[in-house]
Enzyme design. Structure first.
Site, short mmCIF file in Angstrom:
data_model
loop_
_atom_site.label_atom_id
_atom_site.label_comp_id
_atom_site.label_asym_id
_atom_site.label_seq_id
_atom_site.Cartn_x
_atom_site.Cartn_y
_atom_site.Cartn_z
N THR A 1 0.81 -1.21 0.00
CA THR A 1 0.00 0.00 0.00
C THR A 1 0.85 1.27 0.00
O THR A 1 1.98 1.25 0.50
CB THR A 1 -0.90 0.01 1.26
N ASP A 2 0.28 2.35 -0.50
CA ASP A 2 0.99 3.65 -0.43
C ASP A 2 1.02 4.20 0.99
O ASP A 2 1.77 5.14 1.27
CB ASP A 2 0.36 4.67 -1.40
N GLU A 3 0.22 3.61 1.90
CA GLU A 3 0.18 4.16 3.27
C GLU A 3 1.50 3.97 4.01
O GLU A 3 1.73 4.62 5.03
CB GLU A 3 -0.97 3.52 4.05
N TYR B 1 -2.13 -0.33 10.93
CA TYR B 1 -2.22 -1.02 9.63
C TYR B 1 -0.99 -0.72 8.78
O TYR B 1 -0.31 -1.62 8.29
CB TYR B 1 -3.49 -0.61 8.88
N LYS C 1 2.09 -3.12 7.38
CA LYS C 1 2.39 -3.31 5.95
C LYS C 1 3.84 -2.88 5.66
O LYS C 1 4.55 -3.53 4.89
CB LYS C 1 1.42 -2.53 5.06
P1 NAD Z 1 -9.63 -7.37 2.01
O1 NAD Z 1 -9.68 -7.08 3.48
O2 NAD Z 1 -10.82 -7.11 1.17
O3 NAD Z 1 -9.24 -8.91 1.78
C1 NAD Z 1 -8.23 -9.54 2.51
C2 NAD Z 1 -8.35 -11.04 2.27
O4 NAD Z 1 -7.32 -11.69 3.05
C3 NAD Z 1 -9.69 -11.63 2.74
O5 NAD Z 1 -10.20 -12.51 1.77
C4 NAD Z 1 -9.34 -12.38 4.01
O6 NAD Z 1 -10.17 -13.49 4.27
C5 NAD Z 1 -7.90 -12.80 3.73
N1 NAD Z 1 -7.13 -13.03 4.97
C6 NAD Z 1 -7.07 -12.20 6.04
N2 NAD Z 1 -6.29 -12.76 6.99
C7 NAD Z 1 -5.85 -13.93 6.49
C8 NAD Z 1 -5.01 -14.96 7.00
N3 NAD Z 1 -4.48 -14.87 8.24
N4 NAD Z 1 -4.74 -16.04 6.23
C9 NAD Z 1 -5.30 -16.14 4.98
N5 NAD Z 1 -6.12 -15.21 4.46
C10 NAD Z 1 -6.39 -14.12 5.20
O7 NAD Z 1 -8.36 -6.59 1.48
P2 NAD Z 1 -8.13 -5.84 0.08
O8 NAD Z 1 -8.64 -4.47 0.18
O9 NAD Z 1 -8.57 -6.73 -1.01
O10 NAD Z 1 -6.53 -5.76 0.08
C11 NAD Z 1 -5.74 -6.83 -0.43
C12 NAD Z 1 -4.28 -6.46 -0.30
O11 NAD Z 1 -4.02 -5.27 -1.02
C13 NAD Z 1 -3.84 -6.19 1.14
O12 NAD Z 1 -2.55 -6.69 1.32
C14 NAD Z 1 -3.84 -4.66 1.24
O13 NAD Z 1 -2.90 -4.23 2.19
C15 NAD Z 1 -3.43 -4.29 -0.17
N6 NAD Z 1 -3.93 -2.98 -0.64
C16 NAD Z 1 -5.24 -2.64 -0.53
C17 NAD Z 1 -5.68 -1.42 -1.05
C18 NAD Z 1 -7.13 -1.00 -0.99
O14 NAD Z 1 -7.45 0.13 -1.35
N7 NAD Z 1 -8.05 -1.86 -0.57
C19 NAD Z 1 -4.77 -0.55 -1.65
C20 NAD Z 1 -3.41 -0.92 -1.72
C21 NAD Z 1 -3.01 -2.15 -1.23
O1 DAU Z 2 -4.15 4.00 0.35
C1 DAU Z 2 -4.37 2.62 0.27
C2 DAU Z 2 -5.22 2.15 1.42
O2 DAU Z 2 -6.54 2.62 1.17
C3 DAU Z 2 -5.22 0.63 1.59
O3 DAU Z 2 -3.93 0.20 1.91
C4 DAU Z 2 -6.19 0.21 2.69
O4 DAU Z 2 -6.24 -1.20 2.78
C5 DAU Z 2 -7.57 0.75 2.33
O5 DAU Z 2 -8.48 0.43 3.36
C6 DAU Z 2 -7.52 2.26 2.11
O6 DAU Z 2 -7.27 2.95 3.36
P1 DAU Z 2 -8.08 4.28 3.78
O7 DAU Z 2 -8.03 4.40 5.24
O8 DAU Z 2 -7.64 5.44 2.95
O9 DAU Z 2 -9.56 3.84 3.26
P2 DAU Z 2 -11.02 4.06 3.90
O10 DAU Z 2 -11.99 3.70 2.84
O11 DAU Z 2 -11.13 3.42 5.23
O12 DAU Z 2 -11.07 5.64 4.10
C7 DAU Z 2 -10.94 6.52 3.00
C8 DAU Z 2 -11.02 7.94 3.55
O13 DAU Z 2 -12.35 8.17 4.01
C9 DAU Z 2 -10.12 8.18 4.76
O14 DAU Z 2 -9.64 9.51 4.70
C10 DAU Z 2 -11.05 8.01 5.95
C11 DAU Z 2 -12.39 8.50 5.41
N1 DAU Z 2 -13.60 7.82 5.96
C12 DAU Z 2 -13.63 6.47 6.01
C13 DAU Z 2 -14.74 5.82 6.49
C14 DAU Z 2 -14.78 4.30 6.59
C15 DAU Z 2 -14.69 8.59 6.34
O15 DAU Z 2 -14.68 9.83 6.25
N2 DAU Z 2 -15.80 7.93 6.80
C16 DAU Z 2 -15.87 6.57 6.92
O16 DAU Z 2 -16.91 6.05 7.42
#
Ligand code: NAD
Ligand code: DAU
Length: 352
Positions: free
Chosen positions: A133-135, A158, A162
Site C-alpha cells: 500500500t501507499d500508506e 495497519y 504493511k
Molecule cells: P480485504 O480485506 O478485502 O481482503 C483480505 C483477504 O485476506 C480476505 O479474503 C481475508 O479473508 C484474507 N485473509 C485475512 N487474513 C488472512 C489470514 N491470516 N490467512 C489467509 N487469508 C487471510 O483486502 P483488500 O482491500 O482486497 O486488500 C488486499 C491487499 O491489497 C492487502 O494486502 C492490502 O494491504 C493491499 N492494498 C489494498 C488497497 C485497498 O485500497 N483496498 C490498496 C493498496 C493495497
Molecule cells: O491507500 C491505500 C489504502 O486505502 C489501503 O492500503 C487500505 O487497505 C484501504 O483500506 C484504504 O485505506 P483508507 O483508510 O484510505 O480507506 P477508507 O476507505 O477506510 O477511508 C478513506 C477515507 O475516508 C479516509 O480519509 C477516511 C475516510 N472515511 C472512512 C470511512 C470508513 C470517512 O470519512 N468515513 C468513513 O466512514
C-alpha cells in the site's frame, strides 16, 4: 507463456478476487491456487463465476499457521506467490493492532520462509510478489507525491504492519537472494468492496437512507484507482518487473473525501430516481479518525514508463459502474451487512 503453478493469498477478498479472476481467465495454462482464511472480509461469493474452472482451486487456510504453510508449499510445488492476504482496514487496526501484526507481519514471514525453503536450490525461475500500500509512505501535506524513493513513515497500526512486511520481503531478497517484487498502490474502489471502507459504506447507507459518516471536515485527500486497473497493473508487474524491484500504482486521481461523497450522492440520486440533492442531506460529519493521514498522492510514472501500464477508467465512469454493481447485487450486500457487520458498525459509529 509457460505453465506455472501460482499461489494467490487473500484471493477471496476485494482486490484478491479481481486478481484471481484475471489470472484464471487470462492464463488458462497457469494453475491458480487461492489460499484464504475467509475472515469477515473473505467471501467465496466473490468468485462464483470462476469456481468451476479447471485451472482454479480454493484452499481455506491461515497464513499465520507456519506448519500448515510450509506443508502447503511442499505439497503444491508453487512456482510463484502473489501475496494479498492481509487485515486491510485502518479503523480496525486502531481497535486491534495485534491482529494486524499477526496476519500482515507474521503471516508474510511464514510465506517467505516457506518459499525460501522450497525454492532454495534455484530462486531464478520463482517469484514472490508482495502486494502493498501507499500508506507505508505516511502522509503528504498540500503538495508533493509519493515516489518509489519516498522514505517509509507509516502512522497507523495497519500501515506500520504493511511497512514491516515490505521490509521483510526486501530483507529476504537482499539476504537470501529470493526473487521478490513489491508494488505499493493507492486507494482502490469497485465491485465486491466490503462496506467498511468509505465508498461501499456510503453506497450502502445512501441506498438505505442512513447517515453517511464523514470523518472530521472531509478535507482528507485520497488517490482513487479502479480495482480492475490495479489487477491489470499486478499482472504486468508480476510478469515484467526485475527481481528486487518496486513499483508504485495509482491513477493520478486525488479527491477530498467530501467531494467523493457529494459525487456519489449525485450519482445515487439519479440511479434511485431521487430529486437532485436528496442523498446529500444524509452527509453527517463525525469525530475524526485517530492519526488520520491528511493526503495520499502516488506518482506511478515509473510503472507507466518502464512497463507501459495505464489506468483505463476515469473516476466518474468507475464510480457509476461501481454504484451500478451494488444496486444490482443487493443479495451480496445484504449478506455481508448481516451478522457481525451490525456489531462492527455499532462499535465504530454509534458514539462517534
Ligand atoms: P480485504 O480485506 O478485502 O481482503 C483480505 C483477504 O485476506 C480476505 O479474503 C481475508 O479473508 C484474507 N485473509 C485475512 N487474513 C488472512 C489470514 N491470516 N490467512 C489467509 N487469508 C487471510 O483486502 P483488500 O482491500 O482486497 O486488500 C488486499 C491487499 O491489497 C492487502 O494486502 C492490502 O494491504 C493491499 N492494498 C489494498 C488497497 C485497498 O485500497 N483496498 C490498496 C493498496 C493495497
Ligand atoms: O491507500 C491505500 C489504502 O486505502 C489501503 O492500503 C487500505 O487497505 C484501504 O483500506 C484504504 O485505506 P483508507 O483508510 O484510505 O480507506 P477508507 O476507505 O477506510 O477511508 C478513506 C477515507 O475516508 C479516509 O480519509 C477516511 C475516510 N472515511 C472512512 C470511512 C470508513 C470517512 O470519512 N468515513 C468513513 O466512514
Amino acid at each position: 507463456m509457460s505453465d506455472k503453478k501460482i499461489l494467490i493469498t487473500g484471493g477471496a477478498g476485494f482486490i484478491g478476487s479481481h486478481v484471481v479472476r484475471l489470472f484464471v481467465n487470462k492464463y488458462p495454462n497457469y494453475s491458480i491456487v487461492n489460499l484464504d482464511k475467509l475472515t469477515y472480509a473473505g467471501n467465496l461469493a466473490n468468485l462464483k463465476d470462476i469456481e468451476n474452472k479447471p485451472n482454479y482451486k480454493f484452499i481455506k487456510g491461515d497464513i499465520v499457521d507456519a506448519s500448515f504453510i510450509s506443508g502447503l508449499f511442499v505439497e503444491h510445488k508453487f512456482d510463484a506467490v502473489i501475496h494479498l492476504a492481509a487485515e486491510s482496514h485502518v479503523d480496525r487496526s486502531i481497535s486491534n493492532p495485534l491482529e494486524f501484526v499477526m496476519t500482515n507481519v507474521i503471516g508474510t514471514v511464514n510465506l517467505l520462509n516457506a518459499a525460501k525453503q522450497e525454492w532454495k536450490d534455484d530462486f531464478s525461475s520463482k517469484r514472490f510478489y508482495h502486494v502493498s500500500t501507499d500508506e507505508v509512505y505516511g502522509a503528504l501535506g498540500e503538495t508533493g507525491m509519493f515516489t518509489e524513493e519516498t522514505k517509509y513513515d507509516p502512522h497507523s497500526p495497519y500501515s506500520a504492519s504493511k511497512a514491516s512486511s515490505d521490509h521483510f520481503v526486501r530483507a529476504y531478497h537482499d539476504t537470501y537472494g529470493l526473487d521478490a517484487v513489491i508494488s505499493n498502490c493507492s486507494n482502490n474502489y469497485g465491485s465486491h468492496h466490503f462496506p467498511e471502507k468509505l465508498i461501499p459504506l456510503a453506497i450502502h447507507n445512501i441506498k438505505n437512507n442512513k447517515p453517511v459518516p464523514v470523518y472530521g471536515k472531509g478535507e482528507n485527500v485520497r488517490d482513487w484507482l479502479y480495482v480492475e486497473d490495479h489487477a491489470t497493473a499486478i499482472d504486468i508487474v508480476f510478469h515484467k518487473a526485475k527481481a528486487g524491484d518496486t513499483y508504485n500504482i495509482g491513477g493520478h486521481n486525488e479527491w477530498k473525501n467530501i467531494d467523493v461523497i457529494r459525487l456519489l450522492c449525485s450519482i445515487m440520486d439519479k440511479k434511485l430516481g431521487r430529486a437532485e440533492g436528496e442523498s446529500a442531506k444524509l452527509i453527517t460529519f463525525v469525530k475524526d479518525r485517530a492519526g488520520h493521514d491528511l493526503r495520499y498522492a502516488i506518482d506511478s510514472s515509473k510503472l507507466q514508463k518502464e512497463l507501459g501500464w495505464t489506468p483505463s477508467l476515469q473516476f466518474e465512469e468507475g464510480l457509476e459502474k461501481t454504484v451500478g454493481w451494488y444496486l444490482s447485487n443487493e443479495e451480496w450486500l445484504r449478506e455481508v451487512t448481516s451478522g457481525d457487520y451490525k456489531k462492527y458498525y455499532e462499535d465504530q459509529y454509534a458514539k462517534r
